[in-house]
Structures are given as C-alpha cells and as structure tokens.
Design an enzyme around this catalytic site. Structure first.
Site, mmCIF file in Angstrom:
data_model
loop_
_atom_site.group_PDB
_atom_site.id
_atom_site.type_symbol
_atom_site.label_atom_id
_atom_site.label_comp_id
_atom_site.label_asym_id
_atom_site.label_seq_id
_atom_site.Cartn_x
_atom_site.Cartn_y
_atom_site.Cartn_z
ATOM 1 C CD GLU A 79 -1.397 -0.217 3.723
ATOM 2 O OE1 GLU A 79 -2.069 0.789 3.955
ATOM 3 O OE2 GLU A 79 -1.372 -1.215 4.576
ATOM 4 C CB CYS A 111 -2.325 -4.857 6.842
ATOM 5 S SG CYS A 111 -1.709 -3.278 7.332
ATOM 6 C CG HIS A 233 -1.875 -7.202 10.591
ATOM 7 N ND1 HIS A 233 -0.914 -6.421 10.077
ATOM 8 C CD2 HIS A 233 -2.932 -5.840 10.779
ATOM 9 C CE1 HIS A 233 -0.754 -5.496 9.946
ATOM 10 N NE2 HIS A 233 -2.055 -4.841 10.529
HETATM 11 P P1 HMG Z 1 -3.562 6.644 21.401
HETATM 12 O O1 HMG Z 1 -4.905 7.256 21.582
HETATM 13 O O2 HMG Z 1 -2.458 7.660 21.570
HETATM 14 O O3 HMG Z 1 -3.221 5.654 22.658
HETATM 15 O O4 HMG Z 1 -3.476 5.854 20.030
HETATM 16 P P2 HMG Z 1 -4.357 5.289 23.763
HETATM 17 O O5 HMG Z 1 -4.898 6.150 24.511
HETATM 18 O O6 HMG Z 1 -5.400 4.449 23.220
HETATM 19 O O7 HMG Z 1 -3.505 4.093 24.626
HETATM 20 C C1 HMG Z 1 -2.813 3.118 24.045
HETATM 21 C C2 HMG Z 1 -2.669 2.122 24.963
HETATM 22 O O8 HMG Z 1 -1.712 2.612 25.858
HETATM 23 C C3 HMG Z 1 -3.892 1.745 26.076
HETATM 24 O O9 HMG Z 1 -3.937 0.441 26.152
HETATM 25 C C4 HMG Z 1 -3.593 2.789 27.265
HETATM 26 O O10 HMG Z 1 -4.113 2.206 28.480
HETATM 27 C C5 HMG Z 1 -2.113 2.407 27.474
HETATM 28 P P3 HMG Z 1 -5.344 -0.333 25.788
HETATM 29 O O11 HMG Z 1 -6.405 0.084 26.347
HETATM 30 O O12 HMG Z 1 -5.254 -0.359 24.339
HETATM 31 O O13 HMG Z 1 -4.935 -1.770 26.073
HETATM 32 N N1 HMG Z 1 -1.263 3.299 28.194
HETATM 33 C C6 HMG Z 1 -0.447 3.011 29.088
HETATM 34 N N2 HMG Z 1 0.229 1.739 29.481
HETATM 35 C C7 HMG Z 1 1.283 1.886 30.454
HETATM 36 N N3 HMG Z 1 1.696 3.058 30.683
HETATM 37 C C8 HMG Z 1 1.003 4.284 30.558
HETATM 38 C C9 HMG Z 1 0.004 4.403 29.574
HETATM 39 N N4 HMG Z 1 -0.807 5.419 28.869
HETATM 40 C C10 HMG Z 1 -1.630 4.683 27.982
HETATM 41 N N5 HMG Z 1 1.722 5.520 31.234
HETATM 42 C C11 HMG Z 1 -3.739 3.977 18.537
HETATM 43 C C12 HMG Z 1 -3.399 4.322 20.150
HETATM 44 C C13 HMG Z 1 -3.349 2.438 18.376
HETATM 45 C C14 HMG Z 1 -5.101 4.037 18.411
HETATM 46 C C15 HMG Z 1 -2.778 4.966 17.605
HETATM 47 O O14 HMG Z 1 -1.430 4.905 17.845
HETATM 48 C C16 HMG Z 1 -3.227 4.687 16.234
HETATM 49 O O15 HMG Z 1 -4.013 5.421 15.587
HETATM 50 N N6 HMG Z 1 -2.522 3.890 15.313
HETATM 51 C C17 HMG Z 1 -2.767 3.797 13.830
HETATM 52 C C18 HMG Z 1 -3.888 2.679 13.773
HETATM 53 C C19 HMG Z 1 -3.634 1.329 14.053
HETATM 54 O O16 HMG Z 1 -2.567 1.040 14.131
HETATM 55 N N7 HMG Z 1 -4.849 0.386 14.180
HETATM 56 C C20 HMG Z 1 -4.839 -0.842 14.521
HETATM 57 C C21 HMG Z 1 -5.854 -1.534 14.014
HETATM 58 S S1 HMG Z 1 -6.123 -1.419 12.244
HETATM 59 C C22 HMG Z 1 -4.797 -2.338 11.376
HETATM 60 O O17 HMG Z 1 -4.077 -3.114 12.094
HETATM 61 C C23 HMG Z 1 -4.636 -2.054 10.146
HETATM 62 C C24 HMG Z 1 -3.446 -1.136 9.729
HETATM 63 O O18 HMG Z 1 -2.099 -1.911 9.982
HETATM 64 C C25 HMG Z 1 -3.391 -0.682 8.378
HETATM 65 C C26 HMG Z 1 -3.809 -1.488 7.262
HETATM 66 O O19 HMG Z 1 -4.303 -2.458 7.271
HETATM 67 O O20 HMG Z 1 -2.983 -1.134 6.103
HETATM 68 C C27 HMG Z 1 -3.100 0.105 10.719
#
Ligand code: HMG
Length: 384
Positions: A79, A111, A233
């Site tokens: 992609e 992906c 994945h």
């Molecule tokens: P965010 O809003 O910055 O993070 O975005 P958050 O607030 O959701 O925190 C993440 C985790 O850290 C949470 O844990 C928190 O509790 C924890 P969870 O509830 O998820 O288990 N946390 C802590 N832990 C320890 N100590 C601390 C602390 N503070 C918070 N102090 C997000 C996170 C992944 C949403 C962001 O990085 C993002 O948008 N990423 C891109 C999208 C993505 O990867 N999506 C995955 C599913 S889609 C997919 O896999 C397809 C993809 O590969 C694309 C394709 O297909 O081409 C992405």
C-alpha cells in the site's frame, strides 16, 4: 499435493529510532509506548529506499539461479506504491534478473495485500505444480510527525517463495474471510501519510477476528486446542494481544496461557521494527518460527487484517526441517546490525525526498538495491 512456503526472507532498513526517545520527544510517558502500545524500536527507511528496493532486498535473500528459473508468478502486496500505474513487481523482475515468462503485478488492499497474494499463489501452484510463485509484502507505514499513529510506524519487506515443495509451512485449505467497506484507515492518492480513526480501527480489527474465529470453528469443527499458536497481523504488538483477549474465559485457562506465551515469540521481531503493514503478519510468522519451541506438524492459525477492510483466518502446518530452510543468520543480522539515529535526524529524513532530476550517490547506500535517480519523472533503480 502439498503447497506452501518453501522459503521466506526479511528485510528492514538499516536505521531505527528508540521508542523511549520518541516518547520523550513527544512528551509522552515511555511506558505508554513500550507497554501500552508494545514497541521498542521503529525502522526508518533511507531516502533511496521504498517498497521496490525493500522487496528486492527481501527477495534476494531467498532466490538463487535455480529457483529463479522456476518462478511463473510475481506478486507484490503493497500500500506504499511508487507508481499509480506501473506495478512494483515489474521493477523487481529487472532488479532480480527474473525470467520474462512470468505474470508480474501488484496487489493493494491495505495490510491484507500479501495474504491475497499468498492465496492466489497457492491456486497458481495447484494449477502449475512445477512452477513457483514469489509473493512479496513491502511497505513503509507512515502517519506523520506527532500524530497518535506515529508510534506505530515502521518499514520492511517479507518475501515468500510458494511452491509444491513447502519446506517451511504447508498451507491448508481451511480458510474463512470477510470484506466490508469500513472507514477505519485510508491514504488518499495525494497523501504520503495515512489517515486513521485509531480506536475505531482497533474495534473493527477485533470484531473481524471474533467473527472469523466463530465462523472458522463452525465450518471446520475446530477448537483452540487444534492450534499450537495463533499469529496475528501486528500493526503494533499490543493489537494482537487485544484480539486474543476475546478468547479469555472461552477456552481453558491453560490453553489461553499457552497461546499468550506463543504470542510473545511472534512479536519479538515486530517490537524491533514496527508496522510493516502487509508484511506484519509474516514477520510475526518468522519471529514465531525462530523464537519459539514450535515443532514439525504443529498447526498454526493466522489472522490477516487489512483496513478498509478485509480479514482472513487460515491455518497452516509447520514442516519438518523448517529452520534449515530459513536463512536465520541473514535475518538476525538484518535486525541486529542497525544504527540508532536521533529523533531530530529521523524528522529530517521523514521530510526528505528525491525529486525529478536528482540522483543518489551510491557511496551513501547501505544495502544492495536503491533508487538511483528520478529522470523525466521516472523512477530508475539500481543494484550495487
Ligand atoms: P492513542 O489514543 O495515542 O493511545 O492511540 P491510547 O490512549 O489508546 O493508549 C494506548 C494504550 O496505552 C492503551 O492500552 C492505554 O491504556 C495504554 P489499551 O487500552 O489499548 O490496552 N497506556 C499506557 N500503558 C502503560 N503506561 C502508561 C500508559 N498510558 C496509556 N503510562 C492508537 C493508540 C493505536 C489508536 C494509535 O497509535 C493509532 O491510531 N495507530 C494507527 C492505527 C492502528 O494501528 N490501528 C490498528 C488496527 S487497524 C490495522 O491493524 C490495520 C493497519 O495496519 C493499516 C492497514 O491495514 O493497512 C493499521
């Protein structure tokens, strides 16, 4: 007839950033990035690297003059396309000196692309048992500086040779899949960085896994006990763990604990590199094969997810002697022999590009394959 992965290779760029340093630069608690997201390092591609050069590096690890002449199909799942029209697979045929009597093209579905390629390659080999297929996943995951997705960036390529002599993994016919138009993640043609509804994308990923696992069990009378490991994945290493949590309480505590142990082996390399997009599941497979106590004949369940969205859950069987058919040393050195760069250097590289009329000094190139120049808006590649 058995069909599956005969050889598998991996490449990631030679530079990386430390995730703790990234957290500090973004005023985030490092534990959020290392524990909450589950990453340690993130690959940073050089300006002369792209989906084509990385695909060539990973493929070069598994090809030789003997198997090249048997290849009849070349598919690049990406992609991170370098051209709206021409397939990355065509540049590859030249860089790798592949024969002309091949079908070479590119597949895009986020992906999921490499899994689409793998299943297509399986059908191709079933129809042409004396031929092999080269399936390459190659991507640069980019969300942008100081975005929530930044910590989940990465880059790299996984190349797989699919044939009727699977020496690493046999693909079974047991597979379930689903497709739905979802706005969880996308990258418009004008943008070099992806747009994501991050938390929504997590939800859809989990929903697809649960739906497909329920369907897989029903269709094939399977249970978790049939599998040594479930591989996911891995956009970031916490993601597969979140999907696996849906099994907690539904399978025996013993099996759940064992699957979690196996999962740790599958994310070891992903923690070091970041999201490879379509290669992530397959880097997880390599990581699992090299870091676990998996044995020949063990069954694995693989969950492929591509935003947008397509999901597929399929099974495979580990082949006797699989480790002798993976270039463990080459893969280890791809991961170990890298240079850490500062966050400010990464930010400079992030905004750097090669423009029309510019060329690259080969002396600055660390790998074998590179984008040599852009001339009349055409990308010209070279091998050192
Ligand atoms: P965010 O809003 O910055 O993070 O975005 P958050 O607030 O959701 O925190 C993440 C985790 O850290 C949470 O844990 C928190 O509790 C924890 P969870 O509830 O998820 O288990 N946390 C802590 N832990 C320890 N100590 C601390 C602390 N503070 C918070 N102090 C997000 C996170 C992944 C949403 C962001 O990085 C993002 O948008 N990423 C891109 C999208 C993505 O990867 N999506 C995955 C599913 S889609 C997919 O896999 C397809 C993809 O590969 C694309 C394709 O297909 O081409 C992405």
């Amino acid at each position: 007839m058995d069909i599956g992965i005969e050889k598998i290779g991996f490449y990631t760029p030679k530079q990386y950033i430390d995730i703790v340093e990234l957290a500090q630069a973004r005023n985030q608690d490092p534990d959020k990035f290392t524990i909450g997201i589950g990453q340690d390092k993130q690959a940073v591609p050089a300006v002369y690297e792209d989906a084509v050069t990385m695909a060539a590096e990973a493929s070069n690890q598994i090809l030789d003059s003997d198997n090249k002449s048997d290849i009849g199909l070349v598919i690049v799942g990406t992609e991170s396309s370098v051209d709206e029209s021409k397939a990355a697979a065509l540049y590859l045929t030249e860089l790798l000196n592949l024969p002309e009597n091949v079908r070479a093209f590119e597949i895009k579905e986020a992906c999921y692309g490499a899994t689409a390629g793998l299943q297509m390659a399986k059908n191709f080999v079933a129809a042409h048992p004396d031929k092999k297929a080269l399936v390459v996943a190659s991507d640069i995951a980019r969300y942008g500086i100081n975005t929530p997705g930044e910590v989940t960036q990465g880059a790299g390529s996984v190349a797989m040779l699919i044939s009727s002599e699977p020496k690493v993994l046999k693909l079974t016919d047991q597979t379930v899949y689903m497709s739905r138009n979802v706005g969880d993640f996308w990258r418009p043609t004008f943008s070099k960085t992806a747009f994501a509804r991050g938390k929504f994308s997590n939800q859809i990923y989990i929903e697809f896994f649960e739906t497909l696992w329920a369907r897989y069990q029903k269709e094939f009378g399977a249970t978790a006990d049939d599998f040594k490991a479930m591989l996911y994945h891995i956009p970031y290493t916490k993601m597969g763990a979140k999907a696996m949590r849906t099994l907690d309480g539904k399978i025996s505590a013993e099996k759940y604990a064992q699957l979690q142990t196996e999962y740790q082996a599958s994310i070891k390399f992903g923690r070091e590199v970041g999201n490879l997009y379509t290669g992530s599941l397959y880097l997880g497979l390599i990581s699992y094969l090299l870091n676990s106590d998996v044995k020949p004949d063990d069954n694995l369940l693989l969950f492929s997810y591509g935003s947008g969205a397509v999901g597929e859950l399929y099974s495979a069987e580990v082949v006797d002697g699989f480790k002798d058919n993976i270039n463990v040393q080459a893969i280890k050195s791809v991961i170990d022999d890298r240079e850490k760069i500062s966050i400010s250097d990464y930010e400079k590289i992030f905004s750097d590009s090669i423009e029309d009329g510019q060329s690259v000094d080969p002396e600055t190139v660390t790998g074998k394959f590179y984008l040599k120049e852009i001339k009349e808006n055409e990308r010209l590649y070279s091998a050192k």
